[in-house]
Structures are given as structure tokens and as C-alpha cells.
Write a protein that holds these residues in place. Structure first.
Motif, short mmCIF file in Angstrom:
data_model
loop_
_atom_site.label_atom_id
_atom_site.label_comp_id
_atom_site.label_asym_id
_atom_site.label_seq_id
_atom_site.Cartn_x
_atom_site.Cartn_y
_atom_site.Cartn_z
N ASP A 45 0.86 -1.18 0.00
CA ASP A 45 0.00 0.00 0.00
C ASP A 45 0.90 1.23 0.00
N GLY A 46 0.94 1.94 -1.11
CA GLY A 46 1.89 3.03 -1.29
C GLY A 46 1.50 4.34 -0.63
N PHE A 47 0.23 4.48 -0.26
CA PHE A 47 -0.27 5.72 0.37
C PHE A 47 -1.20 5.28 1.51
N ALA A 48 -0.59 4.71 2.53
CA ALA A 48 -1.36 3.92 3.50
C ALA A 48 -2.26 4.75 4.42
N GLY A 49 -1.88 5.98 4.73
CA GLY A 49 -2.67 6.78 5.66
C GLY A 49 -2.44 6.32 7.10
N SER A 50 -3.35 6.73 7.98
CA SER A 50 -3.17 6.49 9.43
C SER A 50 -3.90 5.24 9.91
N LYS A 63 -12.90 3.19 9.11
CA LYS A 63 -11.64 2.47 8.90
C LYS A 63 -11.12 2.68 7.49
N GLY A 64 -9.83 2.89 7.35
CA GLY A 64 -9.20 3.01 6.04
C GLY A 64 -8.89 1.63 5.47
N THR A 65 -8.38 1.63 4.25
CA THR A 65 -8.13 0.36 3.55
C THR A 65 -7.12 -0.51 4.30
N ALA A 66 -6.10 0.11 4.89
CA ALA A 66 -5.07 -0.69 5.58
C ALA A 66 -5.71 -1.59 6.64
N VAL A 84 3.37 1.99 3.13
CA VAL A 84 4.26 3.14 2.91
C VAL A 84 3.46 4.41 3.18
N GLU A 85 4.03 5.30 3.95
CA GLU A 85 3.34 6.56 4.26
C GLU A 85 4.41 7.61 4.52
N LEU A 86 4.21 8.80 3.95
CA LEU A 86 5.23 9.84 4.02
C LEU A 86 5.14 10.69 5.29
N VAL A 87 3.92 10.88 5.80
CA VAL A 87 3.74 11.84 6.90
C VAL A 87 3.94 11.14 8.25
N GLU A 88 4.86 11.71 9.02
CA GLU A 88 5.27 11.08 10.29
C GLU A 88 4.09 10.78 11.21
N GLU A 89 3.20 11.76 11.36
CA GLU A 89 2.06 11.60 12.26
C GLU A 89 1.18 10.40 11.83
N HIS A 90 1.00 10.25 10.51
CA HIS A 90 0.18 9.13 10.02
C HIS A 90 0.88 7.80 10.29
N VAL A 91 2.20 7.81 10.11
CA VAL A 91 2.97 6.58 10.37
C VAL A 91 2.80 6.20 11.84
N ARG A 111 8.25 4.93 6.63
CA ARG A 111 8.02 6.34 6.33
C ARG A 111 8.90 6.73 5.15
N ARG A 112 8.33 6.70 3.97
CA ARG A 112 9.08 6.98 2.76
C ARG A 112 8.16 7.54 1.68
N ASP A 113 8.78 8.06 0.63
CA ASP A 113 8.02 8.46 -0.55
C ASP A 113 7.67 7.17 -1.31
N CYS A 114 6.41 7.07 -1.70
CA CYS A 114 5.94 5.87 -2.40
C CYS A 114 6.76 5.55 -3.65
N ASN A 115 7.19 6.60 -4.38
CA ASN A 115 7.94 6.38 -5.62
C ASN A 115 9.18 5.52 -5.37
N ILE A 137 -2.36 1.97 -4.95
CA ILE A 137 -1.77 3.31 -5.03
C ILE A 137 -2.90 4.33 -4.96
N ASP A 138 -2.98 5.00 -3.82
CA ASP A 138 -4.14 5.84 -3.52
C ASP A 138 -3.73 7.25 -3.08
N PRO A 139 -3.14 8.01 -4.02
CA PRO A 139 -2.71 9.36 -3.64
C PRO A 139 -3.86 10.37 -3.70
N TYR A 140 -3.66 11.52 -3.07
CA TYR A 140 -4.66 12.60 -3.24
C TYR A 140 -4.46 13.27 -4.60
N GLY A 141 -3.19 13.45 -4.98
CA GLY A 141 -2.91 14.20 -6.20
C GLY A 141 -1.95 13.46 -7.12
C1 LIG Z 1 -5.72 9.39 0.16
S1 LIG Z 1 -4.71 9.21 1.55
C2 LIG Z 1 -4.64 7.46 1.73
C3 LIG Z 1 -5.84 6.83 2.35
C4 LIG Z 1 -5.66 5.35 2.55
N1 LIG Z 1 -5.35 4.66 1.31
C5 LIG Z 1 -6.89 4.75 3.19
O1 LIG Z 1 -7.66 4.07 2.53
O2 LIG Z 1 -7.05 4.97 4.40
C6 LIG Z 1 -3.11 9.57 0.98
C7 LIG Z 1 -2.01 9.38 2.01
O3 LIG Z 1 -0.75 9.41 1.35
C8 LIG Z 1 0.19 10.12 2.13
N2 LIG Z 1 1.22 10.59 1.19
C9 LIG Z 1 1.24 11.76 0.47
N3 LIG Z 1 2.29 11.79 -0.38
C10 LIG Z 1 2.95 10.61 -0.22
C11 LIG Z 1 4.07 10.02 -0.87
N4 LIG Z 1 4.74 10.67 -1.81
N5 LIG Z 1 4.44 8.78 -0.49
C12 LIG Z 1 3.74 8.10 0.46
N6 LIG Z 1 2.66 8.61 1.11
C13 LIG Z 1 2.26 9.84 0.76
C14 LIG Z 1 -0.62 11.19 2.82
O4 LIG Z 1 0.01 11.59 4.01
C15 LIG Z 1 -1.95 10.44 3.08
O5 LIG Z 1 -1.92 9.83 4.35
#
Ligand SMILES: C[S@@+](CC[C@H](N)C(=O)[O-])C[C@H]1O[C@@H](n2cnc3c(N)ncnc32)[C@H](O)[C@@H]1O
Length: 283
Positions: A45-50, A63-66, A84-91, A111-115, A137-141
Motif C-alpha cells: 500500500d503506497g499511500f497507506a494513511g493512518s 476504517k481506512g483500507t489498511a 508506505v506513508e510519508l507523513v510522520e504523524e500518520h505513520v 516512512r518513505r516516498d511511495c515512488n 496506489i491511492d494518492p490525493y494528487g
Molecule cells: C488518500 S490518503 C490514503 C488513504 C488510505 N489509502 C486509506 O484508505 O485509508 C493519501 C495518504 O498518502 C500520504 N502521502 C502523500 N504523499 C505521499 C508520498 N509521496 N508517499 C507516500 N505517502 C504519501 C498522505 O500523508 C496520506 O496519508
């Protein structure tokens, strides 16, 4: 733990739909993998969230996907969970939410960049041919570079990727085609096409005779959001042998925000993904 908030407050039926699709697919995936005793499975899970869905930067009690993926245990769980999650607080929150989980030994939270981790995953799979991965892979942007997706070529990966066609690509494609340089670079990195190819795909060019000679008129194509999904699908087809139809996620005003797409080298996997998508459209 998330605080109380109802679905309308976070505007989130599409968030639920997306999670539902991944969970349904993961459930079918585990059933199939269970029949192949020699295969080891990774959930990446490349954008795992909290662990809980966020609204206005705050976790809410959905509940999130994780956490939902970790509820799948029959007929078998995944062998490895890589979050994988970039933001410390979420990790930290995810660590706390999973601290006592029965599968804890098989869960890795980084705690890393998904790329960066997508490239590492590809290397791991190359060196461990008995492993298969379901990648979400579930990014916001537009945080995923095309080169990271390209690194997944020729591997046992089923990829579900949320493509910000409306909320990302379309917004950077200005009406007059004069695109701010950092946006153009973002479009190139994200789509994996050159600026010339991007301009040709999303704009119409014509000429007009003026007093001072010929002028080029640039006009943005009307259906740029759909063109973006087509372009991304075409690109995914360069890396994977099969790509699903896309599930369209719209906001409350009915505007398209994302296209959710699955890609794999396994024809049957994509057939299952299409069935899951169809079942959501029928609801
Ligand atoms: C849309 S949310 C993910 C929600 C999650 N998939 C769920 O179902 O609960 C995107 C998450 O990606 C994290 N994030 C943003 N840029 C990132 C990056 N480059 N690599 C990894 N995580 C990143 C954000 O902090 C945020 O928690």
C-alpha cells in the motif's frame, strides 16, 4: 482512533466505493492465491494513511483500507503487508492502530516516498520469483511519477491505481495552453509523455490570418478529463499486458475527480477487476 463524523460531512461515498473495490478484489485474489501453495503474497500500500479516513486533516471513525485489508484472513491472509506513508504523524497513528494486530510480525510500516518504495518492490520481486504482489496506489494528487509505475514491468503485480484525471491533470491544462513551467514538468513526470505529446493530445491547433501574418490558435479539447484517462490507460498498457476499464469517481457536484484503474499481466485478474467494477456500477 477516529472521531465521530458522518459520511456526508466528509463527502465520501466515493472514498467508500474505492475501498470497497480494493477489498472485494483482494478477497478474490487471496482465494485464487490460496490454490497456488508455492506463491507468497505481498500487499503493498503506497499511500497507506493512518488507518482511519481523514476529513479536513483529522482522522474520523471510518476504517481506512489498511485496517480493512488486515481483516481478510480467509482462506488465507497475505504473507507480507508493506505500508508506505510519508507523513510522520500518520505513520505513528498507523503503528499505534496496528500495534496489537495478530499479523503484526508480517506487517512493515515505512516512512518513505511511495515512488522510492515502488522501485524497491520491483527489485524485491525480481529477486524473489515466488512472490506476487497486490499493489494499491491511492494518492490525493499527482505524486506518482510515471517512471515508478514503469519500474513494475514484467512482474507478478496486480496494480490498482487512483489516477487524478479531473482533480489533477485537467486542472493543470489551462484553457489557453500556456502552462506554468512547474505544472508542465509535473504533467510530464506524471504522464510519462513529453510536453509536445501532451500538447498534441489535449489541444487543437489552428491558424488564423491577421494583419501581421499567421497566428496559431490553441484550444483545449472539451473532454480533457476523459482524454487523460485514455492516455493513462494507454501508458499502463505499455507496462502491463492487460488493463481494466476504469471506475469513475465523482464529487457531490457530479464532476469527475479520479479514474480508478487496475492493471496486471494476468488476463483473468483483469477480468475479475472488471467484474468488481461492473458490480459497483450496478448498485
Ligand atoms: C488518500 S490518503 C490514503 C488513504 C488510505 N489509502 C486509506 O484508505 O485509508 C493519501 C495518504 O498518502 C500520504 N502521502 C502523500 N504523499 C505521499 C508520498 N509521496 N508517499 C507516500 N505517502 C504519501 C498522505 O500523508 C496520506 O496519508
Amino acid at each position: 482512533m477516529g472521531k465521530e463524523l458522518n459520511m456526508n460531512q466528509f463527502g465520501g461515498s466515493w472514498t467508500e466505493e474505492k475501498m470497497d473495490i480494493v477489498i472485494k478484489y483482494a478477497s478474490a485474489y487471496l482465494t485464487i492465491m490460496n490454490k497456488q501453495g508455492w506463491v507468497k503474497t505481498i500487499y503493498f500500500d503506497g499511500f497507506a494513511g493512518s488507518g482511519f479516513i481523514e476529513s479536513a486533516g483529522e482522522p474520523i471513525n471510518i476504517k481506512g483500507t489498511a485496517l480493512r485489508i488486515l481483516e481478510l484472513s480467509e482462506p488465507r491472509p497475505f504473507d507480507i503487508y508493506h505500508f508506505v506513508e510519508l507523513v510522520e504523524e500518520h505513520v505513528e497513528d498507523l503503528e499505534t492502530n496496528l500495534k496489537k494486530h495478530p499479523f503484526r510480525e508480517n506487517i512493515f510500516i515505512v516512512r518513505r516516498d511511495c515512488n522510492e518504495k515502488m522501485v524497491d518492490l520491483a527489485k524485491y520481486l525480481k529477486n524473489n520469483p515466488n512472490f506476487r504482489a497486490l499493489v494499491y496506489i491511492d494518492p490525493y494528487g499527482m505524486s506518482v511519477n510515471w517512471s515508478s509505475v514503469a519500474s513494475l514491468k514484467n512482474l507478478g503485480i496486480d496494480l490498482w491505481i487512483l489516477v487524478p484525471t479531473g482533480i489533477g491533470v485537467n486542472r493543470m491544462l489551462t484553457r489557453d495552453g500556456i502552462i506554468f513551467e512547474p505544472w508542465m514538468q509535473k504533467l510530464e513526470n506524471f504522464l510519462g509523455y513529453t510536453r509536445e505529446e501532451i500538447m498534441e493530445h489535449f489541444y487543437k491547433f489552428s491558424t488564423q490570418q491577421t494583419l501581421f501574418g499567421e497566428d496559431t490558435i490553441i484550444q483545449k479539447e472539451k473532454n480533457a478529463v476523459l482524454l487523460a484517462s485514455e492516455l493513462y490507460t494507454r501508458k499502463l498498457n505499455e507496462v502491463f499486458s492487460h488493463v481494466s476499464k476504469s471506475f469513475v469517481l465523482r464529487n457531490i457536484q457530479n464532476a469527475i475527480m479520479y479514474h480508478f484503474i487496475m492493471a496486471s499481466n494476468n488476463r483473468n485478474a483483469v477480468k475479475i477487476a472488471n467484474d468488481v467494477i461492473d458490480s459497483k456500477y450496478k448498485l
